[in-house]
Design an enzyme around this catalytic site. Structure first.
Site, PDB file in Angstrom:
ATOM      1  N   GLU A 173     -13.730  -2.567  -2.021  1.00  0.00           N
ATOM      2  CA  GLU A 173     -13.969  -2.757  -0.580  1.00  0.00           C
ATOM      3  C   GLU A 173     -15.361  -2.268  -0.196  1.00  0.00           C
ATOM      4  OE1 GLU A 173     -10.819  -1.523   2.031  1.00  0.00           O
ATOM      5  OE2 GLU A 173     -12.029  -1.885   3.828  1.00  0.00           O
TER       6      GLU A 173
ATOM      7  N   LYS B 251      -0.328  -0.340  -4.299  1.00  0.00           N
ATOM      8  CA  LYS B 251      -1.777  -0.094  -4.292  1.00  0.00           C
ATOM      9  C   LYS B 251      -2.049   1.358  -3.929  1.00  0.00           C
ATOM     10  CE  LYS B 251      -4.659  -2.237  -1.246  1.00  0.00           C
ATOM     11  NZ  LYS B 251      -5.243  -1.123  -0.454  1.00  0.00           N
TER      12      LYS B 251
ATOM     13  N   ASP C 167       0.842  -1.196   0.000  1.00  0.00           N
ATOM     14  CA  ASP C 167       0.000   0.000   0.000  1.00  0.00           C
ATOM     15  C   ASP C 167       0.872   1.238   0.000  1.00  0.00           C
ATOM     16  OD1 ASP C 167      -2.701  -0.535  -0.045  1.00  0.00           O
ATOM     17  OD2 ASP C 167      -2.836  -0.884   2.116  1.00  0.00           O
TER      18      ASP C 167
HETATM   19  O1  KIV Z   1      -4.617  -1.957   4.273  1.00  0.00           O
HETATM   20  C1  KIV Z   1      -5.182  -3.012   3.992  1.00  0.00           C
HETATM   21  O2  KIV Z   1      -5.023  -4.043   4.653  1.00  0.00           O
HETATM   22  C2  KIV Z   1      -6.056  -3.021   2.830  1.00  0.00           C
HETATM   23  C3  KIV Z   1      -7.014  -4.166   2.700  1.00  0.00           C
HETATM   24  C4  KIV Z   1      -8.136  -3.927   3.606  1.00  0.00           C
HETATM   25  C5  KIV Z   1      -7.461  -4.373   1.297  1.00  0.00           C
HETATM   26  O3  KIV Z   1      -6.051  -2.112   2.049  1.00  0.00           O
END
Ligand code: KIV
Length: 260
Positions: free
Chosen positions: A178, A109, A81
């Site tokens: 989500e 992401k 992320d």
């Molecule tokens: O940060 C995270 O774990 C996520 C998931 C909820 C998809 O973005």
């Protein structure tokens, strides 16, 4: 696993499994239990750092955990992320995304759609693989009460559809959906050739992701309906993860009562 295999999974009708990891021990278990992709999620703000939301997670926190997880996995696709405010403009986004790639991520992401068009174009033109994230965007959530199902009305559902089509056209490789109604997730999944990976988005997504601490019952407090405790009836964490993989691949997770 290579990022391009994600689309092959979709073409072949095989569901994609993804769980979060933040440390070496969990990464090894997930990797050896057949999970296709490991997400170093900024959910670590809550589950590791004890914060109320993801917004204080820093780039250096994420890089640290990405290097630990990637160093302990041989098979799974490593997705990281990009944390809040690390992709506010194309130049910063590229510098930060490169740091993730150096730390072992194979995909980053990013939450949101058209508002990040320039950022996405810049990353794609520099060969950075991107996973999008639409529906509930945790980086916009300040208080836990703000976790709500998105896309329930026509205009917000249409915005999710339009953004998903835009992300695919920009070259995004996969899309997390989500907390949206299952029928909307089904529509989006059918419109796209890239795979959708759902969390609280129903069984018709092309894959499923959960926060590992949630599905192992480590997270305390009331859990959203899409979280199943996979450790129930299993003896080990590996068995719980294998059960998640089997249920997702067998299309028995999530059930209707675990969806919106
Ligand atoms: O940060 C995270 O774990 C996520 C998931 C909820 C998809 O973005």
């Amino acid at each position: 696993m290579k990022h391009s295999e994600l689309s092959l999974f979709k073409e072949q009708g095989q569901k994609i499994t993804c769980l979060t990891a933040y440390d070496a021990s969990m990464a090894k278990i997930l990797d050896q239990s057949g999970v296709d992709a490991i997400l170093i999620g900024d959910s670590l703000g809550m589950v590791i750092q004890g914060k109320e939301n993801t917004r204080s997670v820093s780039i250096s926190d994420m890089i640290y955990h990405t290097s630990i997880v990637s160093g302990s996995s041989n098979n799974a696709l490593i997705i990281s992320d990009m944390p809040f405010s690390s992709y506010d403009n194309p130049d910063d986004a590229l510098e930060n995304a490169k740091a993730f790639i150096d730390a072992g991520a194979r995909m980053v992401k990013i939450e949101g759609g058209s508002e990040h068009e320039d950022v996405i174009k810049k990353l794609i033109s520099n060969n950075i693989n991107i996973c999008g994230h639409l529906g509930l965007q945790p980086q916009l959530v300040i208080k836990s009460d703000d976790y709500r199902v998105q896309g329930r009305d026509e205009s917000s559902a249409q915005r999710i559809i339009d953004n998903s089509i835009l992300l695919e056209s920009l070259g995004v490789s996969a899309l997390v959906l989500e907390c949206i109604p299952s029928d909307l997730a089904k529509t989006v999944s059918e419109k796209l050739t890239i795979p959708t990976i759902g969390i609280g988005a129903g069984v018709d997504c092309d894959g499923q992701v959960l926060v590992s601490y949630d599905m192992l019952g480590i997270t305390t407090g009331k859990q959203p309906r899409f979280v199943r405790s996979f450790l129930d009836n299993q003896n080990t964490i590996s068995e719980a993860v294998e059960s998640f993989v089997a249920e997702v691949k067998g299309k028995t997770f999530p059930s209707q009562s675990e969806s919106y």
